[in-house]
Design a protein around this motif. Structure first.
Motif, PDB file in Angstrom:
ATOM      1  N   GLY A 122      58.355  24.948  45.341  1.00 27.91           N
ATOM      2  CA  GLY A 122      58.300  23.901  46.351  1.00 27.91           C
ATOM      3  C   GLY A 122      57.686  22.652  45.756  1.00 27.91           C
ATOM      4  O   GLY A 122      57.360  22.609  44.569  1.00 27.91           O
ATOM      5  N   GLU A 123      57.534  21.641  46.588  1.00 33.19           N
ATOM      6  CA  GLU A 123      56.915  20.400  46.137  1.00 33.19           C
ATOM      7  C   GLU A 123      55.464  20.680  45.779  1.00 33.19           C
ATOM      8  O   GLU A 123      54.678  21.071  46.633  1.00 33.19           O
ATOM      9  N   ARG A 124      55.123  20.552  44.488  1.00 28.28           N
ATOM     10  CA  ARG A 124      53.770  20.777  43.969  1.00 28.28           C
ATOM     11  C   ARG A 124      53.293  22.215  44.214  1.00 28.28           C
ATOM     12  O   ARG A 124      52.118  22.477  44.371  1.00 28.28           O
ATOM     13  N   GLN A 125      54.249  23.163  44.241  1.00 30.81           N
ATOM     14  CA  GLN A 125      53.937  24.581  44.427  1.00 30.81           C
ATOM     15  C   GLN A 125      54.608  25.395  43.318  1.00 30.81           C
ATOM     16  O   GLN A 125      55.794  25.196  43.033  1.00 30.81           O
ATOM     17  N   TYR A 126      53.829  26.344  42.750  1.00 35.63           N
ATOM     18  CA  TYR A 126      54.302  27.142  41.626  1.00 35.63           C
ATOM     19  C   TYR A 126      53.858  28.582  41.805  1.00 35.63           C
ATOM     20  O   TYR A 126      52.737  28.842  42.221  1.00 35.63           O
ATOM     21  N   GLU A 127      54.751  29.510  41.462  1.00 36.02           N
ATOM     22  CA  GLU A 127      54.400  30.927  41.505  1.00 36.02           C
ATOM     23  C   GLU A 127      53.993  31.386  40.109  1.00 36.02           C
ATOM     24  O   GLU A 127      54.707  31.162  39.139  1.00 36.02           O
ATOM     25  N   PHE A 128      52.823  32.028  40.047  1.00 37.24           N
ATOM     26  CA  PHE A 128      52.282  32.584  38.810  1.00 37.24           C
ATOM     27  C   PHE A 128      52.070  34.081  38.980  1.00 37.24           C
ATOM     28  O   PHE A 128      51.892  34.562  40.096  1.00 37.24           O
ATOM     29  N   THR A 129      52.034  34.795  37.870  1.00 33.71           N
ATOM     30  CA  THR A 129      51.528  36.163  37.838  1.00 33.71           C
ATOM     31  C   THR A 129      50.132  36.057  37.249  1.00 33.71           C
ATOM     32  O   THR A 129      49.968  35.657  36.094  1.00 33.71           O
ATOM     33  N   ALA A 130      49.123  36.411  38.047  1.00 36.51           N
ATOM     34  CA  ALA A 130      47.728  36.271  37.613  1.00 36.51           C
ATOM     35  C   ALA A 130      47.254  37.473  36.818  1.00 36.51           C
ATOM     36  O   ALA A 130      46.386  37.350  35.961  1.00 36.51           O
ATOM     37  N   SER A 131      47.789  38.661  37.120  1.00 40.31           N
ATOM     38  CA  SER A 131      47.326  39.875  36.459  1.00 40.31           C
ATOM     39  C   SER A 131      48.392  40.957  36.603  1.00 40.31           C
ATOM     40  O   SER A 131      49.166  40.950  37.559  1.00 40.31           O
ATOM     41  N   THR A 132      48.409  41.879  35.643  1.00 42.20           N
ATOM     42  CA  THR A 132      49.316  43.021  35.707  1.00 42.20           C
ATOM     43  C   THR A 132      48.520  44.299  35.456  1.00 42.20           C
ATOM     44  O   THR A 132      47.346  44.248  35.098  1.00 42.20           O
ATOM     45  N   SER A 133      49.175  45.430  35.605  1.00 39.97           N
ATOM     46  CA  SER A 133      48.547  46.729  35.325  1.00 39.97           C
ATOM     47  C   SER A 133      48.773  47.173  33.885  1.00 39.97           C
ATOM     48  O   SER A 133      48.563  48.330  33.560  1.00 39.97           O
ATOM     49  N   GLU A 134      49.183  46.264  33.043  1.00 37.70           N
ATOM     50  CA  GLU A 134      49.465  46.600  31.644  1.00 37.70           C
ATOM     51  C   GLU A 134      48.213  46.471  30.775  1.00 37.70           C
ATOM     52  O   GLU A 134      47.285  45.741  31.113  1.00 37.70           O
ATOM     53  N   LEU A 135      48.225  47.141  29.651  1.00 37.86           N
ATOM     54  CA  LEU A 135      47.142  47.067  28.680  1.00 37.86           C
ATOM     55  C   LEU A 135      47.047  45.635  28.149  1.00 37.86           C
ATOM     56  O   LEU A 135      48.048  45.045  27.751  1.00 37.86           O
ATOM     57  N   ASP A 136      45.820  45.065  28.182  1.00 32.55           N
ATOM     58  CA  ASP A 136      45.660  43.692  27.713  1.00 32.55           C
ATOM     59  C   ASP A 136      45.113  43.652  26.287  1.00 32.55           C
ATOM     60  O   ASP A 136      44.890  44.684  25.666  1.00 32.55           O
ATOM     61  N   ARG A 137      44.903  42.449  25.761  1.00 34.78           N
ATOM     62  CA  ARG A 137      44.433  42.265  24.388  1.00 34.78           C
ATOM     63  C   ARG A 137      43.055  42.860  24.139  1.00 34.78           C
ATOM     64  O   ARG A 137      42.707  43.150  23.007  1.00 34.78           O
ATOM     65  N   ASP A 138      42.255  42.987  25.210  1.00 33.34           N
ATOM     66  CA  ASP A 138      40.915  43.562  25.081  1.00 33.34           C
ATOM     67  C   ASP A 138      40.945  45.082  25.116  1.00 33.34           C
ATOM     68  O   ASP A 138      39.895  45.720  25.101  1.00 33.34           O
ATOM     69  N   GLY A 139      42.138  45.661  25.215  1.00 30.65           N
ATOM     70  CA  GLY A 139      42.253  47.111  25.295  1.00 30.65           C
ATOM     71  C   GLY A 139      41.876  47.641  26.667  1.00 30.65           C
ATOM     72  O   GLY A 139      41.434  48.783  26.795  1.00 30.65           O
ATOM     73  N   GLU A 140      42.052  46.808  27.689  1.00 28.68           N
ATOM     74  CA  GLU A 140      41.693  47.187  29.051  1.00 28.68           C
ATOM     75  C   GLU A 140      42.888  47.042  29.984  1.00 28.68           C
ATOM     76  O   GLU A 140      43.845  46.337  29.690  1.00 28.68           O
ATOM     77  N   VAL A 141      42.775  47.724  31.128  1.00 30.80           N
ATOM     78  CA  VAL A 141      43.807  47.672  32.165  1.00 30.80           C
ATOM     79  C   VAL A 141      43.117  47.344  33.483  1.00 30.80           C
ATOM     80  O   VAL A 141      42.035  47.859  33.773  1.00 30.80           O
ATOM     81  N   ILE A 142      43.741  46.480  34.276  1.00 32.07           N
ATOM     82  CA  ILE A 142      43.298  46.222  35.640  1.00 32.07           C
ATOM     83  C   ILE A 142      44.363  46.801  36.558  1.00 32.07           C
ATOM     84  O   ILE A 142      45.488  46.307  36.588  1.00 32.07           O
ATOM     85  N   ASP A 143      44.026  47.854  37.278  1.00 33.72           N
ATOM     86  CA  ASP A 143      44.970  48.490  38.189  1.00 33.72           C
ATOM     87  C   ASP A 143      45.282  47.533  39.339  1.00 33.72           C
ATOM     88  O   ASP A 143      44.400  47.172  40.122  1.00 33.72           O
ATOM     89  N   ALA A 144      46.515  47.105  39.435  1.00 33.40           N
ATOM     90  CA  ALA A 144      46.912  46.139  40.458  1.00 33.40           C
ATOM     91  C   ALA A 144      46.653  46.659  41.867  1.00 33.40           C
ATOM     92  O   ALA A 144      46.351  45.879  42.775  1.00 33.40           O
ATOM     93  N   GLU A 145      46.748  47.958  42.050  1.00 33.60           N
ATOM     94  CA  GLU A 145      46.504  48.520  43.387  1.00 33.60           C
ATOM     95  C   GLU A 145      45.021  48.495  43.756  1.00 33.60           C
ATOM     96  O   GLU A 145      44.666  48.715  44.910  1.00 33.60           O
ATOM     97  N   GLY A 146      44.141  48.183  42.805  1.00 30.26           N
ATOM     98  CA  GLY A 146      42.708  48.172  43.053  1.00 30.26           C
ATOM     99  C   GLY A 146      42.134  46.833  43.467  1.00 30.26           C
ATOM    100  O   GLY A 146      40.932  46.704  43.681  1.00 30.26           O
ATOM    101  N   TRP A 147      42.995  45.810  43.609  1.00 28.95           N
ATOM    102  CA  TRP A 147      42.482  44.486  43.962  1.00 28.95           C
ATOM    103  C   TRP A 147      41.977  44.431  45.392  1.00 28.95           C
ATOM    104  O   TRP A 147      42.672  44.807  46.327  1.00 28.95           O
ATOM    105  N   ASP A 148      40.756  43.911  45.572  1.00 28.82           N
ATOM    106  CA  ASP A 148      40.194  43.587  46.888  1.00 28.82           C
ATOM    107  C   ASP A 148      40.317  42.077  47.029  1.00 28.82           C
ATOM    108  O   ASP A 148      39.623  41.315  46.332  1.00 28.82           O
TER     109      ASP A 148
END
Length: 191
Positions: A17-43
């Motif tokens: 939209g006008e001045r609106q953008y969709e991003f992916t902020a986090s995934t459940s995949e292994l990151d560079r730090d060797g960690e995972v953030i379970d997407a279902e665990g977000w509060d």
């Protein structure tokens, strides 16, 4: 545990939209730090009360936008960033132009871990998996983008040299003997 920041380069920032953008902020995949953030665990409860989008986790500055939509889709924390109307906040205008032209395409989540499981951290398994976490804020960040990409934005006329400096230089430190006064971050949306 203190607040944690995780950066994800969103290769598919989508203008919605006008001045609106969709991003992916986090995934459940292994990151560079060797960690995972379970997407279902977000509060997201408290975040939705004040859905600020910051720049570079700078809590002493004004928000550059707000998340008009946020939720879990296909194992990913997805959000829609809306920038304030043009001319409202010059720095937000600069960031919006850089997102719009593809020079900024990364977000980072700031969160408080509530529950996690430690692993062995070998190549195929995480050293830690966050299973419950409270989202504090989302920031648009230039990392892992390359500073040369921002320099290219100057060369192409997307931003000015002054705007480039405001995005890449650290604030100057006062040489005064007076103690620095740090104000609490704004706790309600400005628009």
């Amino acid at each position: 545990m203190d607040a944690v920041y995780k950066i994800l380069e969103s290769v598919n920032v989508k203008k919605v939209g006008e001045r609106q953008y969709e991003f992916t902020a986090s995934t459940s995949e292994l990151d560079r730090d060797g960690e995972v953030i379970d997407a279902e665990g977000w509060d997201l409860k408290n975040y939705k009360r004040n859905p600020v989008i910051m720049y570079g986790h700078d809590y002493r500055s004004l928000p550059i936008g707000k998340a008009t939509h946020i939720g879990i889709r296909d194992g990913k924390l997805v959000n829609t960033v809306e920038f304030p109307p043009a001319g409202t906040y010059e720095f937000a205008d600069t960031v919006e132009r850089l997102v719009n032209t593809g020079f900024l395409k990364s977000e980072s989540v700031g969160f408080i871990p509530k529950k996690w499981e430690d692993g062995d951290g070998n190549e195929k398994s995480p050293r830690r998996t966050y299973t419950k976490q409270e989202l504090l804020e989302i920031s648009i960040v230039p990392i892992p983008s390359n500073p040369n990409a921002l320099a290219s934005a100057v060369e192409q006329g997307v931003i000015t040299t002054k705007e480039f400096k405001s995005l890449t230089e650290l604030p100057s430190v006062s040489q005064s003997n007076e103690p620095e006064i740090i104000k609490e971050p704004v706790t309600s949306p400005l628009w």
